[in-house]
Design an enzyme around this catalytic site. Structure first.
Site, mmCIF file in Angstrom:
data_model
loop_
_atom_site.group_PDB
_atom_site.id
_atom_site.type_symbol
_atom_site.label_atom_id
_atom_site.label_comp_id
_atom_site.label_asym_id
_atom_site.label_seq_id
_atom_site.Cartn_x
_atom_site.Cartn_y
_atom_site.Cartn_z
ATOM 1 C CE1 TYR B 38 -4.069 -2.124 0.377
ATOM 2 C CE2 TYR B 38 -3.187 -2.549 2.909
ATOM 3 C CZ TYR B 38 -4.046 -2.710 1.762
ATOM 4 O OH TYR B 38 -5.099 -3.554 1.871
ATOM 5 C CG HIS B 194 -11.263 3.227 2.583
ATOM 6 N ND1 HIS B 194 -11.908 4.468 2.476
ATOM 7 C CD2 HIS B 194 -11.096 2.768 1.560
ATOM 8 C CE1 HIS B 194 -11.656 4.821 1.120
ATOM 9 N NE2 HIS B 194 -11.160 3.722 0.646
ATOM 10 N NE ARG B 224 -5.220 4.775 -4.380
ATOM 11 C CZ ARG B 224 -5.617 3.424 -3.948
ATOM 12 N NH1 ARG B 224 -6.926 3.265 -4.100
ATOM 13 N NH2 ARG B 224 -4.987 2.436 -3.755
ATOM 14 C CG ASN B 226 -7.179 -0.565 -5.388
ATOM 15 O OD1 ASN B 226 -6.144 -1.383 -4.882
ATOM 16 N ND2 ASN B 226 -8.028 -0.581 -4.696
ATOM 17 C CE1 TYR B 317 -10.741 -5.696 1.803
ATOM 18 C CE2 TYR B 317 -8.880 -5.103 0.367
ATOM 19 C CZ TYR B 317 -10.268 -4.861 0.933
ATOM 20 O OH TYR B 317 -11.012 -3.883 0.563
#
Lengths: 315, 343, 164
Positions: B38, B194, B224, B226, B317
């Site tokens: 991250y 989140h 961004r 992801n 996750y």
């Protein structure tokens, strides 16, 4: 991430009162960006000694992007920004502004908005009211001013069914009772304050006495930085020493040496220009940093070093 | 080279979705390094190279018609995938204006917008639609404004209200999310929605990101990337339908994985909505099968290393623990095991 | 149960109730130790709302809220279902979270089935079958204040409907 400036033409200047002028700014090379009520712009003012950047609320209709309008009060004790606008700027002149940013937006969850303005603090509420009247949002405006001196827009503020207006002219001895304004309000009420520091403090105090939590209060806190004592600053990483004059801010002194820090409000609230320091005495003048961070960081837009020691920044 | 819109392909049942060689070349491969962790990997969304997915604010590609058809299918079964709380009306109109303005400027071959005060005329030649309406009057459109315009665009949209020093997910059109539910998360603050993400909270990632996002200014959007992985080119991997697609993860074998397993990349784009001061969070999803991906040797090599070294908590996750070993083993053949992948 | 995450609700203790000029108390049941302590601790003139039936119609609370002004602090005590029903009613009336103390006095709570969008009361177990669509759910710690419910998601996608 400093947004690129917008070139504007001063298309109209109107004297509203002996000390307040309204400036209409029209875009030169591109359309003006949209904005929400409560937004401000920074105006670059090339005064003879240096370029100042002052923040002004947009008062014009957010639906009209053909121009922006701001109103400026001549400040006797100012560092020259308002004097420059009042005395040097002419219709047809070109200026640079930043795109609008909003640090004073109405809360979308409030069911009734209480707007309290003192003098030139009426400006953000002009945009608020236009939008609230258009959308039928319940509000009330309380406007304190000095008749014959700071009474800008008084005639234009006509009451509406969902937007009462109460004015208070100090020349006539009319006084605003904050306790009366805040008493008996519905649970969905939130308060917005724009005006001198003593007005803000009075509303904060009364609200606290009535048991209102801070989350019900919103205020426009920024103003031009206050002058102070001259001091020296050393940039540790660049091994460079600068002198900061009595009537310039540390941020301005850094910018004059071509060190650009991100910034929005230039008044110690938005937190963008936060800068770490290594040593020296600091006079913290911001409303942003928690006390726990004040021993290692400062807000150069308003905070200053002391005149008898050198402030060492981690820059 | 101008984009050609393909005929409708499917993101469900027979999964006829495929990428053309041109679409593969412009795929936003998300790994700048051989390892993934991250970070607040947000950057100003300045216009990218012509033809790239970054060229325009809202990317329209060859899958346009398929994605629009897929959204319509999801909504016909579950109309509440589009949700607008009453205080988000103005943000919905802001979104409609921003999308119509940018689409008509950036893709004049398909879209046009004529404005005369509040009388607007919208023409979508790609879908053969024409709509005259009064801006600000929802009754002049066949759907509520957010739904009307997002039924004609690729990607999901969440509209975030900014108040009380936080961002609140109070409106959106979410038909193709990576395992989350707008209906459940609606009304939550940035920190709350989140909450299920592991590790990042402790790293302070969200606190820093929130501060950054709240300062986004008009006309200065950010973006961004992801990523996750999806079995089959399934766009609607929502929590709502998890019981229908979750089992596909255990169907991966060494023989079928090249066709079945897809890298799923989200190009997230955040822009300030001028009149409402809300924040638009658009999530544009790109899917690529491993078979398509390994046509680019440097991507195959890097994906091998990223997946091999991904912390277990993150793999869990992202829901890829079950088949990760198989995929890593298969990708190993593309890794020449030199010092670094980037050839 | 699994560990708390940032959306898991936090409840206050009696000692954490802030000072306020006026209080309103929404009490699910007067028959608990917490209720007795609350009644003792809050000022005598505190207005009390206590529904008669167990399945309370929280819109009755709204009548009391409409007569209140900022400066009123709302204490809500009951199970989680009751607490969030009252909290959402009060929020719609304009009360802010800073003006409410949520005191958990019993274990009742709700799950939201993410597959069929229905709510159902659940125990402290973290596995349950959806009463509406039959999917076997695992109850996560992810909580929606708006829905007043924990997220229920298919426990085993390879066998979503259990043994049936």
């Amino acid at each position: 991430m400093s947004p690129s400036p917008i070139q504007v033409t001063v298309s109209r200047i109107e004297s509203l009162t002996p000390v307040i002028k309204e400036f209409t700014l029209t875009a030169q090379d591109r359309a003006l960006p949209g904005f929400s009520p409560g937004s401000h712009i920074q105006l670059q003012l090339p005064t003879p000694s240096r370029t100042l950047k002052n923040a002004y609320s947009l008062l014009s209709d957010p639906a009209d992007l053909s121009c922006y309008r701001i109103a400026v009060r001549l400040q006797e004790s100012s560092r020259g920004g308002s004097r420059y606008l009042h005395e040097r700027v002419r219709e047809g002149d070109h200026l640079q502004i930043t795109p609008p940013a909003n640090l004073f937006a109405p809360s979308s969850r409030a069911q009734h908005h209480i707007l309290i303005a003192g003098g030139i603090g009426i400006t953000p509420f002009m945009a608020y009211r236009t939008e609230m009247l258009r959308q039928g949002i319940s509000h009330e405006l309380h406007y304190a001013y000095t008749g014959g001196l700071t009474h800008a827009y008084v005639e234009a503020l006509q009451p509406a069914p969902n937007g009462q207006v109460t004015t208070y002219d100090s020349r006539r001895g009319e006084r605003m009772s904050i306790e009366q304004i805040l008493s008996g309000q519905p649970l969905g009420a939130q308060v917005y304050i724009c005006g001198p520091e003593r007005l803000l403090q009075a509303v904060q105090q009364t609200a606290a006495d009535l048991g209102w939590p801070e989350a019900r209060l919103h205020w426009e806190a920024f103003a031009a930085p206050e002058p102070g004592q001259p001091f020296q600053v050393h940039l540790a990483r660049q091994d460079k020493t600068l002198a900061v004059g009595a009537d310039e801010s540390l941020l301005e002194a850094l910018e004059a040496s071509e060190i650009d820090l991100p910034n929005l409000c230039r008044g110690g609230v938005c937190g963008q220009c936060v800068t770490p320091y290594l040593s020296g005495q600091v006079e913290h003048r911001d409303n942003y940093l928690p006390p726990s961070d004040q021993s290692r960081a400062l807000m150069p837009c308003v905070s200053r070093g002391a005149c008898n020691s050198t402030l060492v920044l981690d820059l | 080279m101008p984009t050609t819109l393909k005929p409708i392909e499917s993101y469900r049942n027979d999964f006829s979705f495929r990428n053309s060689p041109e679409a593969i070349k412009r795929f936003p491969f998300p790994f700048p390094e051989d390892q993934y962790m991250y970070s607040v990997n947000i950057e100003p969304a300045t216009p990218g190279a012509p033809g790239s997915v970054y060229e325009h604010w809202f990317d329209i590609d060859e899958h346009y018609r398929s994605e629009v058809a897929e959204r319509a299918q999801v909504l016909s079964r579950d109309p509440d995938r589009c949700l607008v709380m009453p205080h988000m009306q103005q943000a919905a109109w802001d979104t409609l204006e921003m999308l119509m303005t940018h689409l008509s400027q950036d893709y004049p071959q398909w879209f046009s917008l004529q404005r005369d005060g509040d009388q607007w005329l919208w023409i979508n030649r790609a879908l053969d639609l024409q709509q005259a309406f009064t801006f600000g009057d929802a009754s002049s459109l066949p759907y509520e404004p957010l739904e009307y315009i997002t039924r004609q665009i690729q990607g999901d949209f969440a509209l975030l209200d900014q108040r009380e020093n936080n961002l609140w997910m109070d409106a959106g059109m979410v038909t193709g999310p990576a395992d989350w539910s707008l209906k459940f998360d609606a009304g939550m603050s940035f920190t709350e929605w989140h909450a299920p993400v592991p590790m990042a909270h402790q790293m302070g990632v969200f606190d820093r990101a929130l501060k950054y996002l709240m300062n986004i200014q008009v006309d200065h959007p950010v973006r961004r990337l992801n990523w996750t992985m999806t079995i089959n080119p399934r766009l609607d991997t929502s929590s709502e339908t998890f019981h229908e697609w979750g089992h596909e993860r255990s169907s991966v074998t060494a023989e079928n994985l090249a066709k079945l397993v897809h890298l799923r990349v989200e190009l997230q784009f955040l822009a300030r909505l001028p009149r409402s001061n809300a924040l638009m969070f658009s999530i544009r999803t790109y899917l690529i099968s491993l078979e398509e991906l390994v046509t680019q040797p440097q991507w195959a090599c890097r994906l091998h290393r990223v997946l091999r070294d991904l912390p277990d908590e993150l793999a869990d996750y992202k829901g890829l623990s079950q088949y990760r070993p198989l995929v890593v083993e298969w990708l190993r053949q593309f890794d020449p095991e030199m010092a670094a992948c980037s050839a | 149960m699994s560990h708390a995450i940032p959306s898991t609700p936090r409840y206050t203790t009696l000692a954490e109730i802030p000072k306020a000029p006026r209080y309103l108390l929404a009490l699910q049941s007067g028959d608990t130790e917490v209720a007795r302590q609350l009644l003792q601790r809050l000022p005598y003139e505190t207005r009390l709302w206590q529904p008669e039936e167990a399945a309370a119609d929280v819109s009755q609370l709204n009548t009391l809220l409409q007569a209140c002004h900022p400066g009123t602090h709302l204490c809500i005590s009951g199970d989680e279902t009751f607490i969030w029903n009252c909290r959402n009613q009060a929020q719609a009336a304009g009360l802010l979270d800073a003006e409410m103390s949520l005191i958990k006095a019993a274990d009742g709570r709700q799950a939201y089935c993410v597959h069929c969008s229905q709510l159902q009361p659940i125990s402290q177990d973290d596995e349950v079958t959806c009463q509406h669509c039959g999917v076997q759910l695992t109850i996560r710690e992810h909580f929606s204040k708006r829905l007043g419910a924990y997220m229920g998601v298919c426990l085993n996608a390879d066998q979503p409907y259990g043994e049936r």
